[in-house]
Design an enzyme around this catalytic site. Structure first.
Site, PDB file in Angstrom:
ATOM      1  N   GLU A 128      31.794  36.051  38.137  1.00  0.00           N
ATOM      2  CA  GLU A 128      33.142  36.630  38.087  1.00  0.00           C
ATOM      3  C   GLU A 128      33.327  37.491  36.838  1.00  0.00           C
ATOM      4  O   GLU A 128      33.978  38.528  36.878  1.00  0.00           O
ATOM      5  CB  GLU A 128      34.197  35.512  38.109  1.00  0.00           C
ATOM      6  CG  GLU A 128      34.253  34.729  39.404  1.00  0.00           C
ATOM      7  CD  GLU A 128      34.656  35.585  40.587  1.00  0.00           C
ATOM      8  OE1 GLU A 128      33.828  36.403  41.024  1.00  0.00           O
ATOM      9  OE2 GLU A 128      35.784  35.446  41.084  1.00  0.00           O
ATOM     10  N   THR A 181      39.481  44.347  40.938  1.00  0.00           N
ATOM     11  CA  THR A 181      40.126  43.272  40.175  1.00  0.00           C
ATOM     12  C   THR A 181      40.382  43.724  38.739  1.00  0.00           C
ATOM     13  O   THR A 181      41.437  43.447  38.166  1.00  0.00           O
ATOM     14  CB  THR A 181      39.245  42.001  40.205  1.00  0.00           C
ATOM     15  OG1 THR A 181      39.119  41.600  41.567  1.00  0.00           O
ATOM     16  CG2 THR A 181      39.869  40.862  39.422  1.00  0.00           C
TER      17      THR A 181
HETATM   18  N1  HSE Z   1      43.117  35.268  39.505  1.00  0.00           N
HETATM   19  C1  HSE Z   1      42.370  36.459  39.714  1.00  0.00           C
HETATM   20  C2  HSE Z   1      43.312  37.642  39.580  1.00  0.00           C
HETATM   21  C3  HSE Z   1      41.754  36.426  41.083  1.00  0.00           C
HETATM   22  O1  HSE Z   1      44.413  37.574  40.137  1.00  0.00           O
HETATM   23  O2  HSE Z   1      42.964  38.620  38.928  1.00  0.00           O
HETATM   24  C4  HSE Z   1      40.904  37.616  41.409  1.00  0.00           C
HETATM   25  O3  HSE Z   1      40.560  37.545  42.775  1.00  0.00           O
END
Ligand code: HSE
Length: 307
Positions: A128, A181
């Protein structure tokens, strides 16, 4: 060569109120991966189908997650990875998380499970970090543990698997525009007012309580995000219309799936989830944007072996 084929599930992170801490696992949307242990040390990604992603280990989320695991493994083994992507990159339903989680879960299984779920989550978080610049766990945790998960703490990592009421179904629409993201995280403000924090943590507590007591109305009342959604929703065409249609058609609640652009609606029962899907489909059919709609029960187990 020991080999295993796994289903690596899609996930819905945040669940409105729980930015970076809450998530849940989908049952019928996910990638497939074939993981093999070899006698030649090192990690090799031998095949990727369904997406244009790098084969170089250090540039691939499954590769870096695997390296993080092998760094902590007391033994000599090599790993080969084949990835069959079905979850589109940048969709907001945990595409990178599925690859990282699928790889580390499968290797652990082949090695006889030397690592705990918390350790696997930590390894997958490296993926991630590579994908978005931030090592969040709210997609990889439900992908590895299944059901609903809460990241109670990041330092030290403390992830809790929550109760998952049988009758909950997700409807997810994925408008096919890419929202990275990293971009979606850049619109977030890093300071929140105390009033908003009070509302948000009230909802997080309410959602967790609702999941345990299987109080569907409480779950619905708690699916409310006063901090992130107002900033991110402008990146998603028709967001307000979709959300309103979902609620009008009986969904318990609706919000942005992870960092978007997917939007989720949580419903009690498959009939309502299907009705919500139809209503959302009607709205999006009138736009120029291509889209996918998924209806899924909550996957209680996470990554699983495929025969
Ligand atoms: N919690 C993360 C965000 C998840 O909202 O950026 C990314 O899929």
């Amino acid at each position: 060569m020991k080999s295993i084929k796994v289903f690596a599930p899609a996930t819905v992170a945040n669940l409105s109120c729980g930015f970076d801490v809450l998530g849940c696992c989908l049952d019928n949307v996910g990638d497939e991966m074939v993981i093999s242990l070899t006698s030649t040390p090192g990690v090799k990604i031998t095949k990727i189908e369904g997406a244009d992603l790098p084969l170089e280990t250090h540039k691939n989320v499954a590769g870096v997650a695997t390296e993080a695991l092998l760094d902590k493994y007391n033994g000599d083994t090599g790993v080969e990875i084949e990835i069959y992507k079905k979850i589109k990159a940048g969709s907001g339903i945990g595409s990178s998380a599925a690859s990282s989680a699928g790889a580390v879960w499968a290797i652990n299984n082949l090695l006889g499970n030397p690592f705990t779920a918390q350790e696997l989550i930590q390894f997958a978080m490296e993926g991630e970090k590579l994908a978005s610049g931030n090592a969040h766990a709210d997609n990889v945790a439900p992908a590895i543990m299944g059901g609903f998960t809460l990241v109670r703490s990041y330092t030290p990592l403390d992830v809790i698997k929550l109760n998952s009421p049988e009758d909950l179904f997700m409807t997810v629409i994925h408008p096919q525009i890419e929202v990275k993201t990293s971009d979606s995280r850049s619109v977030i403000k890093h300071k929140v007012t105390l009033n908003k924090a009070i509302e948000q943590w009230g909802n997080v507590g309410g959602l967790v309580a609702g999941l345990y007591t299987e109080d569907y109305d409480l779950i619905g009342r708690s699916l409310n995000d006063v901090i992130i959604e107002p900033l991110r929703s402008i990146l998603i065409p028709e967001f307000d219309t979709i959300k309103n249609a979902a609620i009008t058609n009986g969904a318990l609640g609706s919000g942005i799936s992870g960092s978007g652009p997917s939007v989720f609606a949580l419903s009690k029962g498959i009939d309502t989830a299907t009705k919500v899907a139809k209503a959302i489909e009607d709205i999006y059919s009138k736009t120029e944007i291509s889209f996918d709609i998924h209806i899924s029960k909550i996957n209680p187990d996470g990554v699983r072996v495929l025969n």
